[in-house]
Design an enzyme around this catalytic site. Structure first.
Site, short mmCIF file in Angstrom:
data_model
loop_
_atom_site.label_atom_id
_atom_site.label_comp_id
_atom_site.label_asym_id
_atom_site.label_seq_id
_atom_site.Cartn_x
_atom_site.Cartn_y
_atom_site.Cartn_z
N GLY A 1 0.81 -1.21 0.00
CA GLY A 1 0.00 0.00 0.00
C GLY A 1 0.85 1.26 0.00
O GLY A 1 1.87 1.34 -0.68
N HIS A 2 0.41 2.24 0.78
CA HIS A 2 1.09 3.53 0.86
C HIS A 2 1.72 3.70 2.24
O HIS A 2 1.13 3.32 3.25
CB HIS A 2 0.12 4.68 0.62
CG HIS A 2 -0.50 4.67 -0.75
ND1 HIS A 2 0.24 4.86 -1.90
CD2 HIS A 2 -1.78 4.50 -1.16
CE1 HIS A 2 -0.56 4.79 -2.96
NE2 HIS A 2 -1.78 4.57 -2.53
N VAL A 3 2.90 4.27 2.26
CA VAL A 3 3.58 4.54 3.52
C VAL A 3 2.84 5.67 4.24
O VAL A 3 2.19 6.51 3.61
CB VAL A 3 5.05 4.91 3.26
CG1 VAL A 3 5.19 6.32 2.70
CG2 VAL A 3 5.89 4.77 4.52
#
Length: 547
Positions: A193-195
């Site tokens: 996913g996204h950090v």
């Protein structure tokens, strides 16, 4: 975290920990700190009493630090720098569906014992993607055998036709397929996913690559239309219309959550950033395009020299960004602050989320018209912030200019080795420069801010991806780009469609609790496969939606 957990009640990325206090000290409290909350204080969880054991449900998605602190529990947050009263501390190795016991003993130690083996979340991921790769390789081999048989039966060869550079569609297709996968939850795998704030996960590479590949296609598209007799005025009008449509569609998609109240509609978003970047870069390229390339024809850097006017504009845009990001006075914040605000640095910059980046959005757009529910807000308590806002659009424009440079190389050099060497040189330069900015210039690699170092590093990755696809698809032709190339030819339909159908069957569905990575991954891959099939159907019917 919740109290009194039971194994049967555990859900995805959860483990159960029983805490036993053998010290007979009633003033011990458990405080935790998540690894994705940088420079944050420890958060109070629960009191550890000697009377009864304490059962706690722990989120295992990210690593944590635990501290058992001797205190009265009146403070919800305690600075990580404050070690007074710390009875013991540890970095527990807990995984989902595991059962553990934490014993706080008389020797000021914390012993974590595993009573029930956890489930390795990555086994399912490895099996799924391994199966997909084997399937795609098998289909590719069968297709090549079929083509070989077909070509062997051809008795007359037609005249050679100029081939479309398929690697561009392949890269674009990889981006849109991954974007649908990530937006669909990516099986709830954190690394896909996204950090939260600084750093890079796989999902953070998709959007910048998509923007960059748009820049690569601009020189090919504009030059092609001019060669067919289209005037610059006609091109500019087409650019204005396309930019307007992209922005309008993106603005409309922002109301899918039911928020149609004009006072609170989010103004910016993914397509809006495409719109702004495309308008600026395509307009500048069209207006400044040199028709007479004779003065540069013998230069080994003619692709750079031809774009000098465009580079001047690109660096002006970058200079404006730097002046604002590093020098703009933001009330209550230090100049050049790039942190998430909230609990970051123990709340020192509570209302400074993104520094100048967040401040500019709030001034120009207003708090009600920016993104309200960011990941950083859930971790840091930092409040609304728009990762596709105004200031980040400037560095995004610069990234598209970097794509234009790669596209100009593709246009001005015909031999694959010449193209490959130049792309490799740009990748190394940009990658090293981005890492140097991060290490020595304290400029974080940050997608939320779309920082300069983020632009450099992700462009390096994008160039690397293009080089691999170009070699395999267009040079040695051992791969036709499937199943990504066809979706890449209808990327707009893929993106808008998956946004509109996000909560609709058969694109998305649920069964039972859906509380395992396996079920969530299967549902997400189903959605990606369905949209890929739709792209192939549209391709077979020769339907391509562009603006």
């Amino acid at each position: 975290m919740t109290l009194n957990c039971e194994y049967d009640e555990l859900n995805l990325d959860e483990a159960c920990v029983t805490v036993n206090n053998e010290v007979n000290n009633p003033n011990l409290w458990l405080y935790t700190l998540s690894s994705d909350c940088a420079l944050c204080p420890y958060t109070r969880i629960a009191e550890i009493t000697p009377v009864r054991a304490l059962n706690i449900t722990i989120n295992t998605a990210r690593e944590q630090l635990w501290r058992i602190i001797e205190t009265d529990g009146s403070e919800k947050y305690i600075s990580a720098a404050q070690e007074e009263g710390v009875y013991c501390q540890l970095k527990p190795n807990v995984e989902q569906y595991g059962i553990y016991e934490l014993v706080v003993d008389q020797n000021s130690t914390c012993n974590l014992v595993n009573y029930r083996e956890p489930i390795n979340q990555y086994v399912t991921l490895a099996i799924a993607f391994g199966s997909i790769i084997l399937l795609l390789v098998g289909l590719s081999i069968l297709k090549r055998i079929r083509r070989s048989i077909h070509e062997a039966n051809i008795t007359a060869q037609s005249a050679p036709v100029k081939q479309r550079i398929r690697s561009l569609d392949t890269v674009r297709g990889i981006c849109i397929v991954l974007m649908i996968f990530v937006n669909g939850g990516a099986g709830s795998y954190v690394i896909l996913g996204h950090v939260t704030w600084d750093g890079l996960y796989i999902g953070d590479l998709v959007f910048p690559c998509f923007l960059w590949i748009m820049g690569v296609c601009i020189p090919l598209s504009v030059s092609s239309q001019l060669s067919r007799g289209t005037t610059r005025r006609q091109l500019l009008w087409a650019i204005v219309k396309r930019s307007f449509y992209l922005f309008f569609i993106g603005l409309s998609l922002n109301t899918l959550n039911g928020n149609m109240q004009l006072e609170r509609i989010r103004i910016f978003g993914v397509l809006q950033r495409f719109s702004v970047c495309y308008f600026v870069t395509a307009s500048v390229y069209t207006l400044a395009l040199r028709i007479d390339k004779q003065p540069f024809k013998d230069s080994v850097i003619r692709d750079v020299l031809i774009l000098m006017p465009q580079w001047v504009v690109a660096f002006i845009v970058l200079a404006i960004y730097c002046a604002i990001a590093f020098s703009l006075p933001v009330p209550g914040c230090s100049k050049g602050y790039f942190g998430p605000g909230g609990r970051h640095e123990n709340g020192k910059y509570l209302n400074c989320t993104g520094g100048a980046t967040g401040y500019v959005d709030k001034i120009i757009l207003g708090v009600d018209h920016i993104y309200q529910h960011t990941t950083a807000d859930g971790v840091y308590g930092s409040g609304p912030f728009d990762p596709e806002g105004v200031l980040g659009s400037l560095t995004s424009i610069f990234q598209v200019f970097l794509g234009i440079q790669a596209g100009q190389t593709l246009r001005d050099f015909t031999r694959w080795k010449e193209r490959f060497i130049r792309w490799l040189s740009w990748a190394l330069i940009l990658g090293l420069f981005g890492v140097a900015l991060h290490i020595f210039g304290n400029v974080p690699i940050n997608k939320n801010l779309w920082s300069i170092s983020f632009v450099m590093v992700t462009t390096c990755f994008s160039l690397g991806l293009l080089m691999v696809c170009y070699l395999l698809v267009d040079v040695v032709t051992v791969w036709e780009g499937g199943p990504f190339r066809i979706p890449g030819m209808n990327a707009l339909v893929m993106y808008v469609g998956h946004q509109v159908c996000y909560q609709m069957f058969p694109f998305h569905w649920k069964i039972a609790k859906m509380n395992t990575h396996g079920w969530l991954l299967a549902e997400c891959l189903w959605c990606v496969a369905l949209w890929t099939c739709i792209a192939y159907v549209l391709h077979r019917k020769k339907i391509y939606v562009t603006l």
